[in-house]
Design a protein around this motif. Structure first.
Motif, PDB file in Angstrom:
ATOM      1  N   ASN A   1      -4.441  30.378  -5.273  1.00  0.00           N
ATOM      2  CA  ASN A   1      -5.058  30.597  -3.844  1.00  0.00           C
ATOM      3  C   ASN A   1      -6.617  30.284  -3.726  1.00  0.00           C
ATOM      4  N   GLY A   2      -7.161  29.469  -2.817  1.00  0.00           N
ATOM      5  CA  GLY A   2      -8.527  29.182  -2.655  1.00  0.00           C
ATOM      6  C   GLY A   2      -8.709  27.868  -3.406  1.00  0.00           C
ATOM      7  N   ALA A   3      -7.778  27.201  -3.812  1.00  0.00           N
ATOM      8  CA  ALA A   3      -7.837  25.839  -4.362  1.00  0.00           C
ATOM      9  C   ALA A   3      -8.421  25.048  -3.633  1.00  0.00           C
ATOM     10  N   GLY A   4      -7.822  24.888  -2.208  1.00  0.00           N
ATOM     11  CA  GLY A   4      -8.185  23.881  -1.392  1.00  0.00           C
ATOM     12  C   GLY A   4      -6.875  23.098  -0.971  1.00  0.00           C
ATOM     13  N   LYS A   5      -5.781  23.737  -1.385  1.00  0.00           N
ATOM     14  CA  LYS A   5      -4.530  23.056  -0.802  1.00  0.00           C
ATOM     15  C   LYS A   5      -4.239  23.157   0.532  1.00  0.00           C
ATOM     16  N   SER A   6      -4.533  24.135   1.456  1.00  0.00           N
ATOM     17  CA  SER A   6      -4.466  24.316   2.627  1.00  0.00           C
ATOM     18  C   SER A   6      -5.266  23.331   3.521  1.00  0.00           C
ATOM     19  N   THR A   7      -6.456  23.298   2.879  1.00  0.00           N
ATOM     20  CA  THR A   7      -7.381  22.184   3.681  1.00  0.00           C
ATOM     21  C   THR A   7      -6.996  20.835   3.646  1.00  0.00           C
TER      22      THR A   7
ATOM     23  N   ALA B   1       0.600  -0.981   0.088  1.00  0.00           N
ATOM     24  CA  ALA B   1      -0.004  -0.046   0.130  1.00  0.00           C
ATOM     25  C   ALA B   1       0.678   1.117   0.001  1.00  0.00           C
ATOM     26  N   PRO B   2       0.280   2.407  -0.655  1.00  0.00           N
ATOM     27  CA  PRO B   2       0.877   3.520  -0.460  1.00  0.00           C
ATOM     28  C   PRO B   2       1.055   4.101   0.965  1.00  0.00           C
ATOM     29  N   LEU B   3       2.100   4.869   1.306  1.00  0.00           N
ATOM     30  CA  LEU B   3       2.096   5.350   2.669  1.00  0.00           C
ATOM     31  C   LEU B   3       0.909   6.071   2.991  1.00  0.00           C
ATOM     32  N   VAL B   4       0.530   6.920   2.053  1.00  0.00           N
ATOM     33  CA  VAL B   4      -0.596   7.609   2.133  1.00  0.00           C
ATOM     34  C   VAL B   4      -1.435   7.586   1.215  1.00  0.00           C
ATOM     35  N   ARG B   5      -2.717   7.320   1.387  1.00  0.00           N
ATOM     36  CA  ARG B   5      -3.847   7.231   0.294  1.00  0.00           C
ATOM     37  C   ARG B   5      -5.297   7.854   0.599  1.00  0.00           C
ATOM     38  N   LEU B   6      -5.530   9.129  -0.220  1.00  0.00           N
ATOM     39  CA  LEU B   6      -6.990   9.764   0.097  1.00  0.00           C
ATOM     40  C   LEU B   6      -7.755   9.129  -1.024  1.00  0.00           C
ATOM     41  N   ALA B   7      -8.937   8.833  -0.581  1.00  0.00           N
ATOM     42  CA  ALA B   7      -9.923   8.216  -1.873  1.00  0.00           C
ATOM     43  C   ALA B   7     -11.218   9.031  -1.322  1.00  0.00           C
ATOM     44  N   GLY B   8     -11.675   9.939  -2.611  1.00  0.00           N
ATOM     45  CA  GLY B   8     -13.052  10.604  -2.503  1.00  0.00           C
ATOM     46  C   GLY B   8     -13.106  11.545  -1.409  1.00  0.00           C
ATOM     47  N   VAL B   9     -11.941  12.095  -0.798  1.00  0.00           N
ATOM     48  CA  VAL B   9     -12.075  12.870   0.542  1.00  0.00           C
ATOM     49  C   VAL B   9     -12.800  14.137   0.187  1.00  0.00           C
ATOM     50  N   GLY B  10     -13.599  14.550   1.236  1.00  0.00           N
ATOM     51  CA  GLY B  10     -14.275  16.103   1.338  1.00  0.00           C
ATOM     52  C   GLY B  10     -14.111  16.546   2.565  1.00  0.00           C
ATOM     53  N   LYS B  11     -14.187  17.746   2.488  1.00  0.00           N
ATOM     54  CA  LYS B  11     -14.390  18.544   3.847  1.00  0.00           C
ATOM     55  C   LYS B  11     -15.256  19.795   3.694  1.00  0.00           C
ATOM     56  N   ASN B  12     -16.231  19.912   4.508  1.00  0.00           N
ATOM     57  CA  ASN B  12     -17.011  21.034   4.754  1.00  0.00           C
ATOM     58  C   ASN B  12     -16.824  22.017   5.815  1.00  0.00           C
ATOM     59  N   TYR B  13     -17.110  23.227   5.787  1.00  0.00           N
ATOM     60  CA  TYR B  13     -16.898  24.282   6.766  1.00  0.00           C
ATOM     61  C   TYR B  13     -18.272  24.696   6.958  1.00  0.00           C
ATOM     62  N   GLY B  14     -19.287  24.281   7.745  1.00  0.00           N
ATOM     63  CA  GLY B  14     -20.564  24.591   7.683  1.00  0.00           C
ATOM     64  C   GLY B  14     -21.174  24.657   6.252  1.00  0.00           C
ATOM     65  N   ASN B  15     -21.553  25.297   5.589  1.00  0.00           N
ATOM     66  CA  ASN B  15     -22.390  25.042   4.266  1.00  0.00           C
ATOM     67  C   ASN B  15     -21.235  25.540   3.270  1.00  0.00           C
ATOM     68  N   VAL B  16     -20.056  25.917   3.672  1.00  0.00           N
ATOM     69  CA  VAL B  16     -18.787  26.020   2.511  1.00  0.00           C
ATOM     70  C   VAL B  16     -18.324  24.677   2.299  1.00  0.00           C
ATOM     71  N   ILE B  17     -18.231  24.245   1.019  1.00  0.00           N
ATOM     72  CA  ILE B  17     -17.719  22.970   0.633  1.00  0.00           C
ATOM     73  C   ILE B  17     -16.090  23.522   0.297  1.00  0.00           C
ATOM     74  N   ALA B  18     -15.231  23.013   1.033  1.00  0.00           N
ATOM     75  CA  ALA B  18     -13.684  23.415   1.115  1.00  0.00           C
ATOM     76  C   ALA B  18     -12.970  22.228   0.181  1.00  0.00           C
ATOM     77  N   LEU B  19     -13.473  21.134   0.047  1.00  0.00           N
ATOM     78  CA  LEU B  19     -12.766  19.930  -0.715  1.00  0.00           C
ATOM     79  C   LEU B  19     -13.803  18.983  -0.839  1.00  0.00           C
ATOM     80  N   ARG B  20     -13.787  18.648  -2.199  1.00  0.00           N
ATOM     81  CA  ARG B  20     -14.536  17.523  -2.403  1.00  0.00           C
ATOM     82  C   ARG B  20     -13.908  16.585  -3.611  1.00  0.00           C
ATOM     83  N   ASP B  21     -14.280  15.186  -3.328  1.00  0.00           N
ATOM     84  CA  ASP B  21     -13.789  14.067  -4.225  1.00  0.00           C
ATOM     85  C   ASP B  21     -12.376  14.171  -4.382  1.00  0.00           C
ATOM     86  N   VAL B  22     -11.526  14.353  -3.575  1.00  0.00           N
ATOM     87  CA  VAL B  22     -10.178  14.203  -3.744  1.00  0.00           C
ATOM     88  C   VAL B  22      -9.549  12.959  -3.582  1.00  0.00           C
TER      89      VAL B  22
END
Length: 282
Positions: free
Chosen positions: A44-50, A7-28
């Motif tokens: 800037n604002g692409a979702g890298k920080s999240t 397995a990869p050391l790190v794997r994200l599948a379909g990861v998403g994150k919301n801050y209230g009603n704001v969709i910060a990250l989706r389907d990563v």
């Protein structure tokens, strides 16, 4: 279930994150394997920080799965991530400028000997040796870390993470505030980390920095992935165009052309020339 060895050391599948009603990250989706550099690009604002905060254990994801060596995880803190070998080096380095390099190298993890005294000899020697192993040749580890260049300070932070057992290294815009030469220095140490078997996640907005060192490229736009390619699947020019938004540049070029046709002003003509340059570079 995937064998942890494969397995990869790190794997994200379909990861998403919301801050209230704001969709910060989706389907990563993202993978970072030992001996590879995975680049995450976006403006800037692409979702890298999240994304960094999720990988580093600062925030939990709301959707999808996050695996470390094939095992699902949901970190409660950056310490949890660090205990699993995931170290994050942020752009605003947590260093004390007036303290010597060796002191910053061991900051918070000081080596001690009898009666709780710091083992200064060990820490000096170790800091110098570990940085030399990364190709960092410092004249004097007793000099204040604030006297080093931005690129050198980044490299001290990378060497420190490697020494304290990092298996995966997340680098937050390490070349953003650096000149050409210093940025090149940091890129060289990223390659050194890869050659030592680390999985490196390199966050950047600069495709010209990412492409020479990257093995995989994830491009984000407004919290969503718009491309996930291996180096064999994309050229530097295609990566630049995908990140910049080729369609948006073309639309801008047409708008500026229209502005010129409706105005004979010098400013409008200069804008049109700029639009033509953007179109050609795209």
């Amino acid at each position: 279930m995937t064998d942890p060895k494969d397995a990869p050391l790190v794997r994200l599948a379909g990861v998403g994150k919301n801050y209230g009603n704001v969709i910060a990250l989706r389907d990563v989706d993202l993978e970072a394997s030992a001996g590879e550099v995975t680049c995450v690009l976006g403006d800037n604002g692409a979702g890298k920080s999240t994304l960094i905060k999720i990988v580093a254990g600062l925030h939990r994801h709301d959707l999808g799965t996050y695996e470390v060596q094939g095992e699902p995880v949901a970190f409660s803190s950056p310490r949890d991530a660090l205990d699993r070998g995931i170290a994050t080096v942020y752009q605003d380095l947590a260093v004390v400028p007036l303290m010597p390099v060796w002191r910053n190298f061991f900051l918070g993890s000081e080596k001690r000997k009898g009666f709780g005294r710091m083992d200064i000899t060990f820490m000096r020697r170790t800091a110098k040796r570990e940085m030399a192993a990364m190709g960092i040749d410092l004249r004097d580890v007793d000099q204040p870390i604030g006297t080093l260049s931005g690129g050198e300070r980044q490299c001290v932070a990378i060497a420190r993470a490697v020494y304290f057992g990092a298996k995966a290294l997340v680098l937050d815009e390490p070349t953003a505030a650096l000149g050409v030469k210093q940025a090149g220095t940091v890129l060289r140490y990223i390659v050194q980390a890869r050659e030592r078997g680390l999985a490196v996640i390199f966050i950047t907005h600069n495709p010209h920095h990412a492409y020479p060192v990257g093995d995989r490229f994830l491009i984000l736009n407004r919290g969503r992935p718009i491309g996930y390619r291996t180096k064999e699947e994309i050229t530097r020019e295609e990566l630049t165009a995908l990140m910049a938004g080729g369609a948006e540049l073309e639309e801008l070029a047409h708008e500026l052309d229209a502005a010129v046709s409706g105005s004979g002003s010098r400013a409008a003509k200069e804008l049109a020339e700029g639009a033509d340059h953007l179109r050609k570079s795209d």
